[in-house]
Design a protein around this motif. Structure first.
Motif, mmCIF file in Angstrom:
data_model
loop_
_atom_site.group_PDB
_atom_site.id
_atom_site.type_symbol
_atom_site.label_atom_id
_atom_site.label_comp_id
_atom_site.label_asym_id
_atom_site.label_seq_id
_atom_site.Cartn_x
_atom_site.Cartn_y
_atom_site.Cartn_z
ATOM 1 N N ALA A 85 0.881 -1.214 0.105
ATOM 2 C CA ALA A 85 -0.116 0.046 -0.107
ATOM 3 C C ALA A 85 0.877 1.195 -0.021
ATOM 4 N N VAL A 86 0.680 1.980 -0.785
ATOM 5 C CA VAL A 86 1.631 3.242 -0.996
ATOM 6 C C VAL A 86 1.318 4.229 0.156
ATOM 7 N N SER A 87 0.087 4.277 0.747
ATOM 8 C CA SER A 87 -0.297 5.095 1.729
ATOM 9 C C SER A 87 -1.468 4.403 2.624
ATOM 10 N N ILE A 88 -1.442 4.620 3.670
ATOM 11 C CA ILE A 88 -2.377 3.847 4.554
ATOM 12 C C ILE A 88 -3.239 4.899 5.509
ATOM 13 N N GLY A 89 -4.543 4.602 5.821
ATOM 14 C CA GLY A 89 -5.159 5.336 6.500
ATOM 15 C C GLY A 89 -6.538 4.618 7.231
ATOM 16 N N VAL A 90 -7.446 5.512 7.704
ATOM 17 C CA VAL A 90 -8.542 4.815 8.320
ATOM 18 C C VAL A 90 -9.782 5.392 7.880
ATOM 19 N N SER A 91 -10.956 4.610 8.425
ATOM 20 C CA SER A 91 -12.294 5.183 8.096
ATOM 21 C C SER A 91 -13.360 5.051 9.235
ATOM 22 N N ASN A 92 -14.105 6.043 9.595
ATOM 23 C CA ASN A 92 -14.853 5.890 10.539
ATOM 24 C C ASN A 92 -14.442 6.047 11.862
ATOM 25 N N PHE A 93 -13.260 6.532 11.922
ATOM 26 C CA PHE A 93 -12.466 6.965 13.342
ATOM 27 C C PHE A 93 -13.025 8.255 13.978
ATOM 28 N N LEU A 94 -13.143 8.115 15.114
ATOM 29 C CA LEU A 94 -13.695 9.210 15.850
ATOM 30 C C LEU A 94 -12.360 9.616 16.722
ATOM 31 N N VAL A 95 -12.457 10.735 17.217
ATOM 32 C CA VAL A 95 -11.295 11.345 17.976
ATOM 33 C C VAL A 95 -10.435 10.559 18.725
ATOM 34 N N ALA A 116 -2.982 8.720 6.898
ATOM 35 C CA ALA A 116 -3.035 9.610 5.503
ATOM 36 C C ALA A 116 -4.427 10.228 5.579
ATOM 37 N N VAL A 117 -5.293 9.571 5.712
ATOM 38 C CA VAL A 117 -6.810 10.089 5.577
ATOM 39 C C VAL A 117 -7.624 9.360 6.659
ATOM 40 N N ASN A 118 -8.614 10.062 6.851
ATOM 41 C CA ASN A 118 -9.787 9.522 7.800
ATOM 42 C C ASN A 118 -11.134 9.670 6.803
ATOM 43 N N GLN A 119 -11.714 8.585 6.643
ATOM 44 C CA GLN A 119 -12.730 8.557 5.625
ATOM 45 C C GLN A 119 -14.038 8.596 6.364
ATOM 46 N N ILE A 120 -14.848 9.557 6.645
ATOM 47 C CA ILE A 120 -15.890 9.655 7.383
ATOM 48 C C ILE A 120 -17.209 10.231 6.678
ATOM 49 N N GLU A 121 -18.379 9.724 7.181
ATOM 50 C CA GLU A 121 -19.683 10.176 6.623
ATOM 51 C C GLU A 121 -19.525 11.571 6.725
#
Ligand code: NAD
Length: 275
Positions: free
Chosen positions: A133-143, A158-163
């Motif tokens: 994976a070139v970059s890694i991140g998370v999704s639906n993470f709260l603080v 690298a990212v947080n993918q959230i609604e």
């Protein structure tokens, strides 16, 4: 038409606009992604759980587009967070996509009751080192979950993918992400069709003023805040419509009026409830 890019904390760039393929029928995915590529999309957001990585892979293989021009994201499902399962999971995704590496790999949901997301994050850091994976991140993470993985591993996603859409803006998670150099990806950028964008006066007014559709106005509102978006459509005319965002600009007043539509209207699951 040039799609702007955002530079991630990995140093890599991501097209700010892409296509999401959640709920795109596996049998239709190759056609939809192929049409998107023809129209100029280069960024595709899929996930193991969507069951359509193979269709994305077939479209990539048939496209003839140089790999370096494509940005492909997929996600690790919540059942695959324990260390023994993480590598087979990413290898299965890569096999289906027909790729040696994805551009971005995400933990799909923190699944806090299982309490394995820190373990999963260690694995993702290894995948980045190994070049899967070139970059890694998370999704639906709260603080608290973002804080915990950063504190316990030292690796910042690298990212947080959230609604995120006008009626649910997740200020806390979005602001914390930005303050820590984590790019915000907005899933459900159009509210997943759960409310009528045209019935919202600030959206309708801006659409009339700029001779655009309500969807284009909302996507432009995201773009001007620096959100990364990948609205889903299977219809060619809407795929084309959703690309035409870069030849008009919302005023500060229009932006503020749309931001005023916040009403904590979560359409999907609460991140702590997916386990
Ligand atoms: P979305 O907000 O993109 O809405 C999709 C709906 O809007 C569809 O019903 C589509 O027909 C309609 N639409 C699209 N373009 C339109 C237009 N121009 N005019 C009118 N209607 C239009 O919702 P989504 O698909 O759930 O979110 C986008 C992507 O985000 C997904 O495909 C997926 O890649 C990602 N996602 C991630 C998660 C996660 O947990 N990480 C969850 C949901 C979605």
């Amino acid at each position: 038409m040039t799609i702007p890019t955002i530079t991630l904390n990995s140093g890599r760039t991501i097209p700010q606009l892409g296509l999401g393929v959640f709920k795109v029928d596996p049998a239709d995915t190759e056609r939809v992604v192929t049409e998107a590529f023809e129209l100029g999309y280069r960024h595709i957001d899929t996930a193991a759980i969507y069951g359509n990585e193979e269709g994305v892979g077939r479209a990539i293989a048939a496209s003839g587009i140089p790999r370096s021009e494509l940005f492909i994201t997929t996600k690790q499902w919540i059942t695959e967070q324990e260390t023994a399962k993480t590598r087979p999971a990413i290898e299965a995704s890569l096999e289906k996509l027909g790729l040696e590496r994805v551009d971005l790999y995400l933990i799909h949901w923190p699944a806090p009751r299982n309490d394995r997301y820190v373990e999963a994050w260690h694995s993702l850091a290894e995948f980045a080192e190994d070049g899967l994976a070139v970059s890694i991140g998370v999704s639906n993470f709260l603080v608290p979950q973002l804080q915990r993985i950063i504190e316990e591993t030292g690796t910042v996603p690298a990212v947080n993918q959230i609604e995120l859409h006008p009626a649910l803006q997740q200020r806390e998670a979005a602001d914390f992400s930005r303050q820590n150099g984590i790019a915000v990806e907005a899933w459900g950028p159009l509210g997943q069709g759960r409310y009528d964008l045209a019935a919202e006066k600030p959206i309708a007014d801006a659409a009339a003023a700029h001779e655009r559709t309500p969807a284009q106005v909302v996507l432009r509102w995201h773009i001007q805040q620096g959100n990364i978006v990948f609205p889903k459509s299977t219809r060619r005319e809407r795929l084309a419509e959703n690309l035409r965002l870069f030849d008009f600009e919302l005023s500060a007043e229009e932006m503020a009026a749309i931001t005023g539509l916040e009403r904590d209207a979560r359409g999907g699951s609460h991140p702590n409830d997916v386990n």
